[in-house]
Scaffold this active site. Structure first.
Site, mmCIF file in Angstrom:
data_model
loop_
_atom_site.group_PDB
_atom_site.id
_atom_site.type_symbol
_atom_site.label_atom_id
_atom_site.label_comp_id
_atom_site.label_asym_id
_atom_site.label_seq_id
_atom_site.Cartn_x
_atom_site.Cartn_y
_atom_site.Cartn_z
ATOM 1 N N TRP A 134 38.079 31.996 40.106
ATOM 2 C CA TRP A 134 38.927 32.820 39.250
ATOM 3 C C TRP A 134 39.675 33.810 40.132
ATOM 4 O O TRP A 134 39.083 34.469 40.990
ATOM 5 C CB TRP A 134 38.048 33.539 38.233
ATOM 6 C CG TRP A 134 38.758 34.469 37.308
ATOM 7 C CD1 TRP A 134 39.858 34.213 36.557
ATOM 8 C CD2 TRP A 134 38.382 35.827 37.019
ATOM 9 N NE1 TRP A 134 40.201 35.313 35.809
ATOM 10 C CE2 TRP A 134 39.315 36.324 36.081
ATOM 11 C CE3 TRP A 134 37.356 36.667 37.459
ATOM 12 C CZ2 TRP A 134 39.249 37.616 35.574
ATOM 13 C CZ3 TRP A 134 37.284 37.954 36.956
ATOM 14 C CH2 TRP A 134 38.217 38.413 36.026
ATOM 15 N N ASP A 216 28.638 35.112 37.012
ATOM 16 C CA ASP A 216 29.747 35.419 36.114
ATOM 17 C C ASP A 216 29.622 34.468 34.930
ATOM 18 O O ASP A 216 29.839 33.263 35.061
ATOM 19 C CB ASP A 216 31.079 35.220 36.838
ATOM 20 C CG ASP A 216 32.270 35.708 36.011
ATOM 21 O OD1 ASP A 216 32.072 36.047 34.825
ATOM 22 O OD2 ASP A 216 33.391 35.732 36.548
ATOM 23 N N LYS A 252 35.796 34.945 25.054
ATOM 24 C CA LYS A 252 36.022 33.555 24.644
ATOM 25 C C LYS A 252 35.130 33.156 23.473
ATOM 26 O O LYS A 252 35.603 32.644 22.467
ATOM 27 C CB LYS A 252 35.779 32.600 25.824
ATOM 28 C CG LYS A 252 36.536 32.937 27.103
ATOM 29 C CD LYS A 252 38.025 32.913 26.928
ATOM 30 C CE LYS A 252 38.771 32.998 28.252
ATOM 31 N NZ LYS A 252 38.537 34.222 29.025
#
Length: 414
Positions: A134, A216, A252
């Protein structure tokens, strides 16, 4: 008079937001946005989860709710529920008081707090992130005080899968006390995760080389529709009593993108340093943003702590993950039916929101300039941007682009 700001250089644009802006300003009727990481319905619209709407209405009607400050470490009902969701309600580390969470400003805020804690309190100066990863990982950790940023091998471009041999070698070569950022599930951007057996190998090296892990976790439940499956790696580390931090995001899986709902989970060997750790985290947060916002955390806490709402929410994440899986299947089938050169099985083998398509920068440029299909230059696409109305258009565009700009044969091994 010369301005004090006259010597400031223009910073580089943040790619994903620059693409979002370009897409919005594009007047082309068939334009498609496969860039920004947000869920979309089959109609291409944002989806506010029905359970979220329900809870928001109840909170708005509750006159006991107010807008007072939360504690520095946030809403405890939220952090406790989020930590149990991650580690499992029967996790011994929670029962023993060796695991706890603090509310943060989404997953990014959790990573930023974790970075400063590791650099300033634990005195670690080197961190490793996957190649690729990311885009924000490096910036967050450098801003958090780390001096040395390193990459570990992750993606094998030829097999379009995890390069486990390369990854393990790089981890073994990392100096003691290096911080290793691991994606808990649905690796961004590749969509490829280690198998359970490979996760065990990774844990072995982490222990052997005395490395420190920061997970993460941005997609628990959203990736496969199964909360337990998506938490496998984190729970395995906890079961082996490996100390780590984990950044959780609820953007999300709850669709709470702009509410910035996050949790930083700390897993320790014992409770001897618990008060000290919490005190230092308190000071870090106090000096950074003072305390987190209430609304989104209250929504998540209400859902996770109510059996009926929790069941309803789990149905929503299955709906989202199933739609993503269907889009993977449909895109793959269309590319194969058209006889698109190259290997495309990786699209259905990957999981989660993103697919690392293997498209080259030249092909991506062609797709944006000639077809108005927006994606990162790495070839990463958000599967949620696909729907029954644009699938044929996107597949045809990829087919025509690959014919126009062929890939090297060695780029893919079937």
């Amino acid at each position: 008079m010369t301005s004090r700001f006259s010597e400031i250089k223009l910073g580089p644009a943040v790619e994903v937001f620059a693409l979002q802006k370009a897409y919005i300003e594009d007047a082309y009727e068939k334009k498609v946005n496969l860039s920004i990481g947000a869920y979309r319905t089959n109609d291409g619209k944002p989806w506010v989860l029905p359970v979220v709407r329900k809870v928001e209405k109840s909170l708005a009607a509750d006159e006991l709710q107010n807008h007072e400050y939360l504690p520095v470490l946030g809403l405890d009902a939220f952090s406790q529920a989020a930590t149990k969701m991650l580690l499992g309600s029967d996790c011994p580390m929670i029962a023993q008081g060796c695991a706890f969470g603090i509310q943060t400003i989404s997953g990014t805020g959790a990573l930023r707090v974790a970075a400063e804690f590791c650099s300033r309190i634990l005195h670690y100066d080197t961190f490793y992130y996957s190649k690729p990863t990311w885009e924000n990982h490096k910036l967050v950790f450098i801003n958090g005080g780390f001096k040395k940023a390193c990459e570990y091998t992750y993606w094998n471009a030829q097999t379009r899968s995890v390069d486990m041999e390369g990854m393990l070698k790089d981890l073994r070569d990392a100096p003691e006390n290096s911080v290793i950022i691991l994606h808990a599930c649905a690796h961004n951007p590749t969509g490829c995760d280690p198998t359970p057996e490979q996760w065990a190998q990774i844990a072995d090296v982490i222990e052997e080389k005395r490395l420190f892990t920061i997970f993460d976790s941005a997609y628990q439940g959203f990736a496969t529709g199964d909360l337990d499956r998506d938490a496998y790696a984190v729970r395995m580390f906890a079961s082996r009593k490996i100390e780590f931090l984990c950044a959780q995001s609820f953007a999300k899986n709850f669709g709470l993108y702009n509410e910035r709902v996050g949790n930083l989970v700390v897993v320790m060997h014992d409770t001897k340093q618990l008060a000290q750790v919490k005190s230092q985290l308190t000071l870090i947060v106090r000096g950074m943003y003072s305390n987190p916002p209430n609304h989104g955390a209250r929504i998540v806490a209400t859902v996770l702590n109510n059996p009926d709402l929790y069941k309803e929410w789990k149905g929503h994440i299955v709906t989202m993950s199933n739609r993503i899986k269907e889009m993977r299947k449909c895109l793959y089938e269309r590319l194969v039916q058209k006889g698109t050169p190259g290997c495309w099985e990786h699209i259905t083998n990957q999981i989660g929101m993103f697919s690392y398509t293997g498209l080259t920068e030249k092909q991506v440029e062609c797709l944006m300039n000639n077809y108005h299909i927006y994606m990162l230059r790495s070839g990463r696409i958000n599967m949620c941007g696909l729907n029954e109305y644009n699938l044929d258009y996107v597949a045809s565009a990829i087919y025509e682009t690959v014919l126009l700009y062929p890939q090297n044969k060695q780029d893919c091994i079937c």
